[in-house]
Design an enzyme around this catalytic site. Structure first.
Site, PDB file in Angstrom:
ATOM      1  N   ALA A   1       0.848  -1.191   0.000  1.00  0.00           N
ATOM      2  CA  ALA A   1       0.000   0.000   0.000  1.00  0.00           C
ATOM      3  C   ALA A   1       0.882   1.238   0.000  1.00  0.00           C
ATOM      4  O   ALA A   1       2.022   1.198   0.480  1.00  0.00           O
ATOM      5  CB  ALA A   1      -0.889  -0.010   1.242  1.00  0.00           C
TER       6      ALA A   1
ATOM      7  N   GLY B   1       0.454  -5.230   0.710  1.00  0.00           N
ATOM      8  CA  GLY B   1      -0.730  -5.259  -0.147  1.00  0.00           C
ATOM      9  C   GLY B   1      -0.441  -5.857  -1.515  1.00  0.00           C
ATOM     10  O   GLY B   1      -1.335  -6.407  -2.161  1.00  0.00           O
TER      11      GLY B   1
HETATM   12  N1  CO8 Z   1       4.600   3.211  -0.588  1.00  0.00           N
HETATM   13  C1  CO8 Z   1       5.086   4.349  -1.138  1.00  0.00           C
HETATM   14  N2  CO8 Z   1       6.294   4.439  -1.702  1.00  0.00           N
HETATM   15  C2  CO8 Z   1       7.054   3.349  -1.724  1.00  0.00           C
HETATM   16  C3  CO8 Z   1       6.634   2.127  -1.177  1.00  0.00           C
HETATM   17  C4  CO8 Z   1       5.340   2.074  -0.603  1.00  0.00           C
HETATM   18  N3  CO8 Z   1       4.822   0.945  -0.098  1.00  0.00           N
HETATM   19  N4  CO8 Z   1       7.622   1.214  -1.343  1.00  0.00           N
HETATM   20  C5  CO8 Z   1       8.611   1.847  -1.967  1.00  0.00           C
HETATM   21  N5  CO8 Z   1       8.282   3.135  -2.201  1.00  0.00           N
HETATM   22  C6  CO8 Z   1       9.086   4.170  -2.847  1.00  0.00           C
HETATM   23  C7  CO8 Z   1      10.240   4.575  -1.940  1.00  0.00           C
HETATM   24  O1  CO8 Z   1       9.815   5.526  -0.969  1.00  0.00           O
HETATM   25  C8  CO8 Z   1      11.215   5.151  -2.947  1.00  0.00           C
HETATM   26  O2  CO8 Z   1      10.819   6.447  -3.270  1.00  0.00           O
HETATM   27  P1  CO8 Z   1      11.946   7.638  -3.394  1.00  0.00           P
HETATM   28  O3  CO8 Z   1      12.812   7.193  -4.546  1.00  0.00           O
HETATM   29  O4  CO8 Z   1      11.117   8.847  -3.682  1.00  0.00           O
HETATM   30  O5  CO8 Z   1      12.701   7.647  -2.090  1.00  0.00           O
HETATM   31  C9  CO8 Z   1      10.986   4.278  -4.187  1.00  0.00           C
HETATM   32  O6  CO8 Z   1       9.713   3.651  -4.018  1.00  0.00           O
HETATM   33  C10 CO8 Z   1      12.031   3.193  -4.334  1.00  0.00           C
HETATM   34  O7  CO8 Z   1      12.103   2.491  -3.103  1.00  0.00           O
HETATM   35  P2  CO8 Z   1      13.487   2.225  -2.335  1.00  0.00           P
HETATM   36  O8  CO8 Z   1      14.448   3.330  -2.593  1.00  0.00           O
HETATM   37  O9  CO8 Z   1      13.142   1.928  -0.907  1.00  0.00           O
HETATM   38  O10 CO8 Z   1      13.978   0.913  -3.123  1.00  0.00           O
HETATM   39  P3  CO8 Z   1      14.830  -0.302  -2.535  1.00  0.00           P
HETATM   40  O11 CO8 Z   1      15.147  -1.172  -3.716  1.00  0.00           O
HETATM   41  O12 CO8 Z   1      15.961   0.185  -1.687  1.00  0.00           O
HETATM   42  O13 CO8 Z   1      13.824  -1.089  -1.567  1.00  0.00           O
HETATM   43  C11 CO8 Z   1      11.722  -2.113  -0.964  1.00  0.00           C
HETATM   44  C12 CO8 Z   1      12.671  -1.670  -2.104  1.00  0.00           C
HETATM   45  C13 CO8 Z   1      12.369  -3.241  -0.156  1.00  0.00           C
HETATM   46  C14 CO8 Z   1      10.437  -2.610  -1.624  1.00  0.00           C
HETATM   47  C15 CO8 Z   1      11.452  -0.893  -0.031  1.00  0.00           C
HETATM   48  O14 CO8 Z   1      11.045   0.215  -0.842  1.00  0.00           O
HETATM   49  C16 CO8 Z   1      10.375  -1.133   0.977  1.00  0.00           C
HETATM   50  O15 CO8 Z   1      10.637  -1.760   1.994  1.00  0.00           O
HETATM   51  N6  CO8 Z   1       9.136  -0.623   0.733  1.00  0.00           N
HETATM   52  C17 CO8 Z   1       8.056  -0.688   1.659  1.00  0.00           C
HETATM   53  C18 CO8 Z   1       7.455  -2.059   1.636  1.00  0.00           C
HETATM   54  C19 CO8 Z   1       6.324  -2.158   2.634  1.00  0.00           C
HETATM   55  O16 CO8 Z   1       6.499  -1.912   3.809  1.00  0.00           O
HETATM   56  N7  CO8 Z   1       5.141  -2.536   2.145  1.00  0.00           N
HETATM   57  C20 CO8 Z   1       3.982  -2.707   2.983  1.00  0.00           C
HETATM   58  C21 CO8 Z   1       3.174  -1.459   3.029  1.00  0.00           C
HETATM   59  S1  CO8 Z   1       1.835  -1.574   4.196  1.00  0.00           S
HETATM   60  C22 CO8 Z   1       0.662  -2.445   3.375  1.00  0.00           C
HETATM   61  O17 CO8 Z   1       0.828  -2.862   2.260  1.00  0.00           O
HETATM   62  C23 CO8 Z   1      -0.596  -2.611   4.135  1.00  0.00           C
HETATM   63  C24 CO8 Z   1      -1.598  -3.330   3.265  1.00  0.00           C
HETATM   64  C25 CO8 Z   1      -2.932  -2.791   3.513  1.00  0.00           C
HETATM   65  C26 CO8 Z   1      -3.931  -3.255   2.567  1.00  0.00           C
HETATM   66  C27 CO8 Z   1      -3.456  -3.454   1.163  1.00  0.00           C
HETATM   67  C28 CO8 Z   1      -4.585  -3.835   0.286  1.00  0.00           C
HETATM   68  C29 CO8 Z   1      -4.162  -4.599  -0.986  1.00  0.00           C
END
Ligand code: CO8
Length: 264
Positions: free
Chosen positions: A69, A113
């Site tokens: 999400a 998500g």
């Molecule tokens: N939301 C918004 N932006 C995101 C998200 C996210 N979930 N994940 C990554 N991004 C963005 C980063 O902020 C970054 O943006 P910027 O370049 O502006 O800083 C860009 O994408 C690239 O990400 P990273 O630089 O972090 O890339 P890495 O290769 O270093 O890492 C990861 C990739 C491991 C995927 C890392 O980005 C990460 O851990 N992301 C978050 C993952 C996460 O916690 N997901 C769970 C979210 S909570 C959720 O899903 C609740 C579900 C609720 C219901 C869903 C219904 C279907």
């Protein structure tokens, strides 16, 4: 039809063709926003109603199916807004109403998500680059779209608990061994593999295909409704905790979270 967060096209030559939906928020690793889900629901229902379409393939980019999400959007919620807007229930599960097979073609990250969305599809074909996980615990919350319910049904309790409680990611080989995905292919051949599977299905009797899907889901999802509703209310309630704000703020500010573990 032009969308902001997804791309749609129709592939194939036969009487019944394949709809291809691509999640398209590359800068955010296809993080799932409300607009994305509104558009995805609209596209899914339109393809489901189109008699010329047999199957739907849902995919993302090489780097991410979806990294969960959209965390900045989650930060705008408190418990009251979550309940008032019927968060997630309102528009994130339209895919469960689709009668035709939906195949997830997953490369890269399918987290939170994103993993839950892939699990709402009928089967998952993974690229060898795929990584699955439910990292919500790192944000100080629980999964909100079926993660605690569908993951144990797919991979068993022990591995699901491991993934949910440690937030570790599972690679494609482990996901195939555990039964979460049906096949693993080299990333370069992912889309072709999914489209070929869809084309094969398109050639079978449409009522038989629809009824097989219905029957499998009837038993697989039995009892799930209550489980997901409980999960949803707990997810909503997490927006009343300090650790949720801290976990998400820490992610956005690229720092380690300082959780208070419910202490005031
Ligand atoms: N939301 C918004 N932006 C995101 C998200 C996210 N979930 N994940 C990554 N991004 C963005 C980063 O902020 C970054 O943006 P910027 O370049 O502006 O800083 C860009 O994408 C690239 O990400 P990273 O630089 O972090 O890339 P890495 O290769 O270093 O890492 C990861 C990739 C491991 C995927 C890392 O980005 C990460 O851990 N992301 C978050 C993952 C996460 O916690 N997901 C769970 C979210 S909570 C959720 O899903 C609740 C579900 C609720 C219901 C869903 C219904 C279907």
């Amino acid at each position: 039809m032009t969308y902001e967060c997804i791309l749609t096209e129709v592939r194939g030559e036969g009487e019944r063709k394949t709809a291809l939906i691509t999640l398209n928020r590359p800068k955010q690793l296809n993080a799932l926003s409300d607009t994305l889900f509104d558009e995805l629901g609209q596209a899914l229902l339109a393809f489901d109603a189109d008699e010329g379409i047999g199957c739907i393939v849902l995919t993302g980019s090489e780097r991410a199916f979806a990294a969960g999400a959209d965390i900045p959007t989650l930060m705008t919620y408190d418990f009251q807004k979550a309940v008032r807007t019927d968060m997630i229930t309102r528009n994130w599960e339209t895919i469960l109403r689709v009668k035709k097979p939906v195949i997830a073609a997953v490369a890269g990250f399918a987290l939170g998500g994103g993993c839950e969305l892939a699990m709402m599809c009928d089967f998952i074909i993974a690229a060898d680059t795929a990584k699955f996980g439910q990292p919500e615990i790192k944000l100080g919350v629980v999964p909100g779209a079926g993660g605690t319910q569908r993951l144990p049904r797919a991979v068993g309790k022990s591995k699901a608990m491991d993934l949910l409680l440690t937030a570790r990611m599972m690679d494609a080989a482990e996901a195939e061994a555990a039964g979460l995905v049906s096949r693993v292919v080299p990333a370069s051949g992912l889309l072709n593999e999914a489209l070929e599977a869809a084309e094969l299905i398109n050639g079978f009797s449409a009522p038989a295909v629809q009824l097989i899907k219905e029957l499998v889901n009837r038993s697989f999802e039995g009892g799930l409704r209550e489980g997901v509703l409980s999960e949803r209310r707990v997810f909503h309630a997490m927006f009343g905790t300090d650790d949720q704000r801290e976990g998400m703020d820490a992610f956005l500010n690229k720092r380690a979270p300082q959780f208070r573990h419910g202490k005031v």
